[in-house]
Write a protein that holds these residues in place. Structure first.
Motif, PDB file in Angstrom:
ATOM      1  N   GLY A   5       0.815  -1.212   0.000  1.00 38.77           N
ATOM      2  CA  GLY A   5       0.000   0.000   0.000  1.00 38.77           C
ATOM      3  C   GLY A   5       0.848   1.262   0.000  1.00 38.77           C
ATOM      4  N   ASN A   6       0.169   2.396  -0.059  1.00 41.32           N
ATOM      5  CA  ASN A   6       0.847   3.700  -0.044  1.00 41.32           C
ATOM      6  C   ASN A   6       1.857   3.835  -1.184  1.00 41.32           C
ATOM      7  N   GLY A  45      -1.227   1.441  -4.743  1.00 39.81           N
ATOM      8  CA  GLY A  45      -1.089   0.170  -4.060  1.00 39.81           C
ATOM      9  C   GLY A  45      -1.520  -0.975  -4.960  1.00 39.81           C
ATOM     10  N   ARG A  65      -5.387   2.602  -2.237  1.00 42.00           N
ATOM     11  CA  ARG A  65      -4.798   3.734  -1.521  1.00 42.00           C
ATOM     12  C   ARG A  65      -3.727   3.263  -0.535  1.00 42.00           C
ATOM     13  N   ASN A  66      -4.138   2.441   0.456  1.00 41.02           N
ATOM     14  CA  ASN A  66      -3.179   1.986   1.464  1.00 41.02           C
ATOM     15  C   ASN A  66      -3.766   0.776   2.184  1.00 41.02           C
ATOM     16  N   TYR A  68      -3.523  -2.625   4.128  1.00 43.75           N
ATOM     17  CA  TYR A  68      -2.563  -3.278   5.018  1.00 43.75           C
ATOM     18  C   TYR A  68      -2.622  -4.794   4.947  1.00 43.75           C
ATOM     19  N   ASP A  82      -9.416  -1.327   2.052  1.00 42.88           N
ATOM     20  CA  ASP A  82      -8.593  -0.189   1.627  1.00 42.88           C
ATOM     21  C   ASP A  82      -8.871   1.056   2.464  1.00 42.88           C
TER      22      ASP A  82
END
Length: 400
Positions: A5-6, A45, A65-66, A68, A82
């Motif tokens: 992600g990120n 991501g 987006r990010n 985990y 997300d």
């Protein structure tokens, strides 16, 4: 499977199941005012499939987006949770935290700044469940838990910010799922990081991060309901739709002379996950083997989907004029709201990927779109205005 992600850099070397990606923004974006991800371009991501040696990476799904964590359900389907961008709240491009079905070849539309795609774009997919503000961390299914059957089948989604574990109950529908969420565990503060179902059938979860206290908790069921291993629950029609989707996904990432004929009937399918799988399969095939078929397709939805594929596949714009003519042959006023959105996305992709229309085409297109504005559907109005602003048609100002 590995989730990054990120907006991390892509591994080198890599292959991919997404046929092609670009920014695909019709109008200039606003970069994030605080500098987050300035200058960072797609894919954002991504989820990759990796061999045990770690030297073969295949990008399976992108546009996050990010994210985990990811989890696989009892049907072998992959899900992600997300993140939102919290300081986008209140802006038209804000996207909530959401549960996503990470199917092969999917692009969930993260683009930096104000460039986030709408989930109704024909070359993207909708969320399984929009949740709202938060900070997603761990994700797991309750498989193996000594919980009642409903929770053995649930997808547990951990939110660090609001200290909540949600039990997301998935229902098979078509080639994907619908979902509803309930609060399972919460605390204030309870900065959740990750969880696992232990060999004793209990759930264990951790808290901590960013200067907060770290603890390990155990969740045990006390009650009268059976905790025997739950039988899988499925719908025969949904199972068949998933099988059809996987058959189409087998053509992702490779050329196959049977792919176009196998995928073409699904380009008009009302199920977006089947339609998306078919379009990606077609995009992986040499464009000159199916372009004429796309331009002359008679079914409205199939023509829209095929022209989206053509715009994304014709890197030199060889079919630009024919694609515009094919779209102008259609009567967009006769389309449903969702089909109008697909029609407008196809037009936009022609402009972005294949090149600007000439003056004559610009006038014809603007006149056609002006006749549609205003529409009863706010989403259609948004995309009509976007296209007319791009075409620099001054009539749009008063109507907007």
């Amino acid at each position: 499977y590995v989730v990054n992600g990120n907006h991390p850099p892509l591994p080198e070397p890599y292959t991919r199941r997404v046929a092609s990606w670009d920014e695909d923004l019709l109008l200039p974006r606003n970069w994030d005012a605080r500098g987050h991800a300035r200058g960072i371009l797609a894919p954002g991501g991504y989820i990759a499939r990796v061999n045990p040696e770690g030297d073969r990476w295949e990008i399976v799904s992108m546009g996050y987006r990010n994210t985990y964590d990811i989890a696989v359900n009892e049907h072998g389907e992959l899900f992600a949770y997300d993140s939102d961008m919290e300081w986008d709240m209140g802006m038209p491009w804000y996207r909530p935290t959401r549960i996503l079905h990470a199917v092969s070849g999917s692009d969930y539309g993260w683009r930096s700044g104000s460039g986030k795609w709408k989930d109704y774009y024909e070359d993207s997919l909708p969320a399984t469940l929009n949740i709202g503000p938060g900070s997603p961390t761990g994700l797991l299914f309750g498989t193996g838990a000594k919980f009642p059957a409903r929770y053995q089948r649930a997808l547990f989604a951990l939110d660090w910010t609001f200290g909540t574990i949600r039990a997301v109950h998935l229902t098979p529908k078509g080639a994907s799922y619908t979902a509803e969420a309930e609060e399972f565990v919460s605390g204030s503060p309870l900065p959740l990081t990750d969880a696992v179902i232990g060999p004793d059938g209990h759930m264990y979860f951790l808290t901590g991060g960013r200067g907060t206290q770290s603890h390990l908790y155990r969740v045990v069921y006390r009650g009268d309901e059976s905790t025997a291993p739950a039988e899988p629950v499925d719908d025969p029609q949904a199972r068949r739709a998933r099988e059809q989707r996987r058959q189409l996904e087998a053509f992702h990432g490779r050329q196959d002379p049977q792919a176009v004929d196998a995928a073409w009937p699904y380009l008009a399918h009302e199920d977006r996950f089947l339609r998306n799988a078919a379009r990606v399969a077609v995009e992986w095939q040499p464009v000159d083997t199916w372009a004429e078929r796309a331009l002359n397709e008679r079914r409205p939805q199939a023509r829209i989907t095929a022209l989206v594929a053509l715009a994304r596949s014709d890197s030199i714009g060889a079919y630009r004029d024919e694609a515009i003519a094919s779209l102008m042959e259609m009567d967009p006023a006769a389309l449903s709201a969702d089909q109008k959105l697909g029609y407008l996305r196809a037009l936009s992709l022609v402009f972005m990927r294949m090149g600007d229309p000439n003056d004559e085409q610009r006038t014809q297109i603007a006149d056609t779109l002006q006749r549609l504005l205003p529409d009863e559907d706010a989403r259609v109005n948004t995309e009509l205005i976007r296209a007319l602003v791009y075409l620099e048609d001054p009539r749009v100002i008063d109507k907007a």
